[in-house]
Structures are given as structure tokens and as C-alpha cells.
Design an enzyme around this catalytic site. Structure first.
Site, PDB file in Angstrom:
ATOM      1  CG  ASP A 310     -24.968 -23.018 -11.199  1.00  6.32           C
ATOM      2  OD1 ASP A 310     -25.621 -24.254 -11.168  1.00  6.32           O
ATOM      3  OD2 ASP A 310     -25.924 -22.545 -11.412  1.00  6.32           O
ATOM      4  CG  ASP A 503     -27.349 -18.211 -11.067  1.00  2.80           C
ATOM      5  OD1 ASP A 503     -27.832 -18.725 -10.856  1.00  2.80           O
ATOM      6  OD2 ASP A 503     -28.634 -17.498 -11.578  1.00  2.80           O
ATOM      7  CG  ASP A 507     -25.025 -22.170  -7.998  1.00  2.32           C
ATOM      8  OD1 ASP A 507     -24.696 -23.580  -7.733  1.00  2.32           O
ATOM      9  OD2 ASP A 507     -25.402 -21.204  -8.583  1.00  2.32           O
TER      10      ASP A 507
END
Length: 618
Positions: A310, A503, A507
Site C-alpha cells: 500500500d 495499514d 486494506d
């Protein structure tokens, strides 16, 4: 873990077996052979009885283990009058069981040390005084005193000027770290300096340390795919052992050869090597701030070939930082930051707070602004040191000072403009920058066998390209919704085992879909931490390096232990079947193999990652 009654039982069996063997040997040497045989048999019977009970319990659960070989060897030795061999096997088996308890306890020691650090009470301020209260009554908003040497019982925020924290039990950092007012403190950190005040942000049950305890307990009870595979190997090994023993008896007509084959067949390489090595790996990873939720995820982590990252909060810090400061007119760069930060003290906007933090980090002594007027989402106007100051978006400031906005914006950046006394004063470029050392991190991951690294972000393509410029990524995927991140993970499954690192709440689905989901636990959302297989206790991606290396080395040690142990056992059985080993010699050889295999598995406790060094502390 084994319970205390079980520990006492296996110790008692070892003592009985040892006394039976020693006493019988003394009687045999004194010429009382018949009495010696009786004493040897009496020393074997308690061990054999407990073993048979354990085997029956396992069979009722549908589990078939190699303990059956030990039971067969003792029974066959007694049946054919090889009582000395039976006594040696009983002693070796009881000793091996004690060694198993020791090895498993040793492998879990660092994790158990985490559990033992949980404080029972905390000193809470109430009506101008301190009171010691149980953790379960502490609520968010309470103010606690953390004395020197105390362990922070809950997550909170420092309200004192500063504090010196020992994070070694959580993150592996050897030197204490200084934190300042307003910074977060994880429960489980030890106060290595003067006493400080901590404002509670999470109740004990929801704090970091409580989550660690739950993960450790789950990890200790877990079973890796390799362990389940070892169970299937156990059945095959049992069949090979019995077949070889029967064949030796059939072709030679000598039942003693069958007994010798049975006593040298060692169960320890399969029963002990895998769990000891993998639990030791979990322990070592926890020492470096990498919480792995069980032996199964650890084994999967060792075999990762594709990494999906990410962007915001993972590849980048997730918080805006000052990229550059440009002064206009008579102001200097330091004065631009000084006036902007002083006025921004009146705003709770994240960008304003980032500017204030940057100025304070540089040692600025900021005055209290006056005559504050904030326009939500646009900027703030007020007086600083008697001068009229305005700070905010370029268009907002341009309208106040009567000048054109700046065109200094770049992809992924935010412009914060400053006006002083009705004139343009300068501007600051803010951006969510890459974490320091990202390029070196990616190179290190490739060195560990991660051949494919991708970025997956919901941000715009222009921002993603700007942030990742210069990084050697295999692909950049932008404008992704949570379901499209999941689709990307599923697609990458076609080429290898996938690890996803994130995080945020968005996600969590992708983390759950990956072979290994890794959550940034220090500031990450609870949903992503729950969905993940691995939680990084430190808000830093570099912990992936020791985590993966430890997992790989622990798995290698487990495989080595099984291969060498089984190989030696099979070789010994063949030698015994050919008549070159007596049952007593086979029993001694069996124990030597067991000890060698367990000691090799315990090497996982000494794994020292070569690709990671402790970060600098402040």
C-alpha cells in the site's frame, strides 16, 4: 505449553526408568541375573503404561504418531526377553520426553517473557492524589503516573515534557528512545527515565500489549502446515519401520533383529524438530518487533515471492511533511516557517499541526497567536508578534494579500502559502514523502527472494508515479478501490505466493486475501491488524527484513532436522536389520540421534538477521 503436573509426571517417569536401569545393572553385575531382569522390567512398565494411555488418547482423536514405535520396541523387547534393551529404551524415551519439555519451554521463553511483563495495577490521578487501581477500571481520558522502571499498562499519550522509554521487549531496539509531549506510547514500554504522566487513549483490553498477549497465546497453540505434513510423514515412517522389522524377522528367523530395528526408530525428528524450530522462529521474530500469528504464517512468510505494498502510511509515512520552504519579500526561510507555525498553533488541521511540529523540532520557540480567525478548509488569519499574518491555501492567502497564487505545486503535494502585513511572505510545499531508506529496503527484500514488488494505492496515478519515482518496482497500480486491491492480490496468486502490506481499514480485505497479510501495527487500523497474519509493532517497513529472514532460517532448520534425523534413523534400522546392532546398541543410537536433532532445532533461537541493524535512537 506443558502443565506443571505433566512436567512432574515426565520427571517421575525418568527417575523410575533410571533407578530401574541402574539397580538392575548392579544386580546383574553381582550375578543375580534373574532378579536383574525383573527389576529392569519393573522400571519399564510405568513408562510403557503411560505411553500406551497417551497413544490411546491420540487414536481417539484420530491422530497417529510415532510414539507407537517406542511402545512396540519396549513391548517387543520385554516379550523376547531383552529386558536390558527395554530398560534402555524406557530411559531414553523418558529422557527424550523431558528434553522435549525443556526444548519447547526454551523456545517459548522470549514470548513468555512478554506475557510476564503485563502489569496488574496502575497509578491513576484522582482528586489531586494518586491511587493504585486494577487495569480493567482504567478508561480513555484517565491520567496515569508511570514511575521509573514501570511498564506502561495501556496505550496513551505523553503529557509531560518528555520521557525515556525502553522498547527492547517490544521492538528489539537496544537503546532507550526519547519521546516528547503529545507522542504516543505503546503499552509494554518500560520507563527508563524520570517519572512521566500518560493520558490513556485505549482501555487495557484494547491496548497494544493486550493484543500482543492474544497473538502470542494463539501462536503457541498453532500448528504449521509443515507440522501437519510431518504428521503424515509419521504414518509413513511407522509403516516403513514395522515393515522393515517384520522383514528382518521373516528372512532371518531372529526376532531380536526386529527388536533392534524397532528400538532405533526415533520419533523425535518428526515429533519435535518442526515445532521446536518454528516456535523458536516466532520467538526470535517477536524480539525484533515482528508479531507472527502462529507457526503456519511463519512458514508461509518464509516462502513469499511477491510483495504488494500500500502507499499511504505504508510506503510513505502517512503524515504530511515539509518538502521545501520558499521565502518572498524581506523574509527568510526560517521566518516563513516561524510565522506559519506560530499562527497554525490555532488550527487542528493535520497539515497545520505538521508545520507546528516541524518548527518545534527545529528548536523554534513559538509565541501564542492573537486575534485568530479560521476559515475551515482554507486557512487562518491572526496576529503574531504584533504583525498581521495569514496562512493557508495559495488562493486563500492570495485573496487576503492581493497577489496571485503560486504555481509551485507538484503531483501529490500541497502548497501552504504565507502572507505577512498584507504582502506575500512565502510558501511551504507539503507532501507525504517516502519513508527513508525505502530503496534499500526493496533491494534487501529482493535479496531475500522476493522477486516481484508492486504498489497498490487508491490514490491518483500522478501521485503514485511521483512518489515511486526512482524505485525499482515491477508495477504501480493506482486508483484502486478495496475490491480492486483484492482482485490484484488474487491475480498475483497465479505467479507465486503473495504478501500484502497495509495499514488502513481499506486494506483489510486485501490483507485477508493474501497468503501473508502484514499490518503496520503501531498506527494501523484495528481492522487491518485483525485481518493480518503479521503485525509490525514498529511503524517502519524495515522490520520486514528480519521477519522474513528469521522465518526462512527457522524453516530451513526444521527441514534440516527432519531430513538428517530420518536419514540417520533409516540408516540405523537397515544396519540393525542386517544384524550389526543389538537392541541395546540400537537404543543408545536412537537417543544420540534424538539429542542431535533437538539441539539442531534449537539453533533457531540464535538466528541473527544479517539484513537489518537497529535504527538510530534519539
Amino acid at each position: 505449553m506443558k502443565s506443571a503436573p505433566q512436567d512432574r509426571l515426565v520427571t517421575a517417569l525418568l527417575i523410575i526408568a533410571a533407578l530401574g536401569l541402574i539397580t538392575g545393572s548392579v544386580l546383574w553385575l553381582s550375578g543375580r541375573v534373574d532378579t536383574a531382569n525383573i527389576v529392569w522390567a519393573l522400571g519399564v512398565c510405568p513408562v510403557l503404561a503411560v505411553l500406551v494411555i497417551d497413544i490411546l488418547r491420540s487414536l481417539l482423536k484420530g491422530e497417529v504418531g510415532l510414539d507407537i514405535v517406542a511402545a512396540l520396541s519396549m513391548s517387543a523387547a520385554l516379550l523376547f526377553g531383552e529386558t536390558l534393551a527395554a530398560a534402555v529404551v524406557a530411559l531414553m524415551y523418558a529422557g527424550g520426553t523431558v528434553l522435549e519439555h525443556f526444548a519447547q519451554g526454551r523456545a517459548r521463553r522470549e514470548m513468555s517473557a512478554l506475557l510476564s511483563r503485563v502489569p496488574r495495577t496502575a497509578a491513576r490521578y484522582r482528586d489531586g492524589s494518586l491511587e493504585d487501581v486494577p487495569l480493567d477500571v482504567i478508561a480513555p481520558g484517565d491520567m496515569l503516573l508511570i514511575r521509573q522502571g514501570d511498564v506502561a499498562p495501556v496505550d496513551g499519550t505523553i503529557t509531560s515534557d518528555s520521557a525515556m522509554l525502553d522498547l527492547s521487549a517490544l521492538t528489539g531496539e537496544s537503546m532507550p528512545v526519547r519521546v516528547t509531549s503529545g507522542q504516543e506510547v505503546m503499552s509494554g514500554a518500560t520507563n527508563a527515565g524520570d517519572a512521566f504522566d500518560l493520558q490513556v487513549t485505549r482501555a487495557a483490553a484494547q491496548s497494544t500489549f493486550a493484543g500482543i498477549v492474544r497473538l502470542v497465546e494463539a501462536a503457541q497453540a498453532s500448528k504449521a502446515p509443515m507440522s501437519r505434513l510431518a504428521d503424515r510423514w509419521s504414518l509413513m515412517f511407522l509403516v516403513v519401520t514395522v515393515t522393515l522389522a517384520m522383514a528382518a524377522w521373516w528372512f532371518t528367523g531372529d526376532p531380536i533383529r526386529a527388536v533392534a530395528v524397532l528400538v532405533i526408530a526415533t520419533p523425535c525428528p518428526l515429533i519435535l524438530a518442526v515445532p521446536v524450530a518454528l516456535v523458536a522462529g516466532l520467538s526470535r521474530a517477536a524480539h525484533f518487533g515482528v508479531l507472527i500469528k502462529g507457526a503456519g504464517p511463519l512458514e508461509a512468510l518464509a516462502r513469499i515471492t511477491t510483495l504488494i505494498l500500500d502507499k499511504t502510511g505504508t510506503l510513505t509515512d502517512g503524515r504530511p511533511q515539509i518538502v521545501s520552504v520558499t521565502a518572498q519579500g524581506a523574509l527568510t526561510q526560517d521566518e516563513v516557517l516561524y510565522f506559519a507555525a506560530a499562527l497554525d498553533q490555532a488550527s487542528q488541521h493535520p497539515i497545520a499541526q505538521a508545520i507546528v511540529a516541524a518548527a518545534k523540532a527545529g528548536g523554534a520557540n513559538l509565541p501564542v497567536p492573537q486575534s485568530i480567525v479560521e476559515t475551515p478548509g482554507e486557512g487562518v488569519a491572526g496576529t503574531v508578534d504584533g504583525r498581521r499574518v495569514v496562512v493557508g491555501g495559495a488562493d486563500f492567502v492570495a485573496a487576503k494579500v492581493g497577489s496571485a497564487g503560486t504555481d509551485a505545486a507538484m503531483a501529490g503535494s500541497v502548497i501552504v502559502a504565507l502572507g505577512v502585513d498584507g504582502k506575500p511572505g512565502g510558501y511551504l510545499v507539503m507532501a507525504d514523502a517516502l519513508r527513508p531508506g525505502t530503496a534499500q529496503l526493496l533491494a534487501g527484500l529482493r535479496g531475500l527472494g522476493v522477486g516481484r514488488i508492486l504498489l497498490a494505492t487508491g490514490d491518483r496515478r500522478a501521485v503514485a508515479d511521483a512518489v515511486t519515482q526512482g524505485l525499482q518496482l515491477d508495477a504501480v497500480h493506482a486508483d484502486l478501490t478495496p475490491d480492486r486491491k483484492v482482485a490484484l492480490v488474487v491475480a498475483e496468486h497465479q505467479t507465486g505466493r503473495v504478501m500484502m502490506v497495509g495499514d488502513g481499514v481499506n486494506d483489510a480485505p486485501a490483507l485477508a486475501a493474501a497468503d501473508i497479510g502484514v499490518a503496520m501495527g503501531a498506527r494501523g487500523a484495528a481492522a487491518s491488524a485483525e485481518a493480518a497474519d503479521v503485525v509490525l509493532l514498529v511503524d517502519n517497513l524495515d522490520r520486514l527484513l528480519p521477519g522474513i529472514e528469521i522465518a526462512q532460517k527457522a524453516r530451513q532448520i526444521a527441514v534440516q532436522s527432519v531430513a538428517v534425523g530420518i536419514g540417520l534413523s533409516v540408516a540405523g534400522m537397515v544396519v540393525a536389520a542386517l544384524g550389526y546392532l543389538t537392541p541395546v546398541q540400537g537404543a543408545v543410537a536412537q537417543e544420540l540421534i534424538d539429542v542431535a536433532v533437538i539441539l539442531n532445532a534449537l539453533r533457531a533461537l540464535r538466528i541473527s538477521p544479517s539484513v537489518w541493524t537497529a535504527p538510530a535512537t534519539t
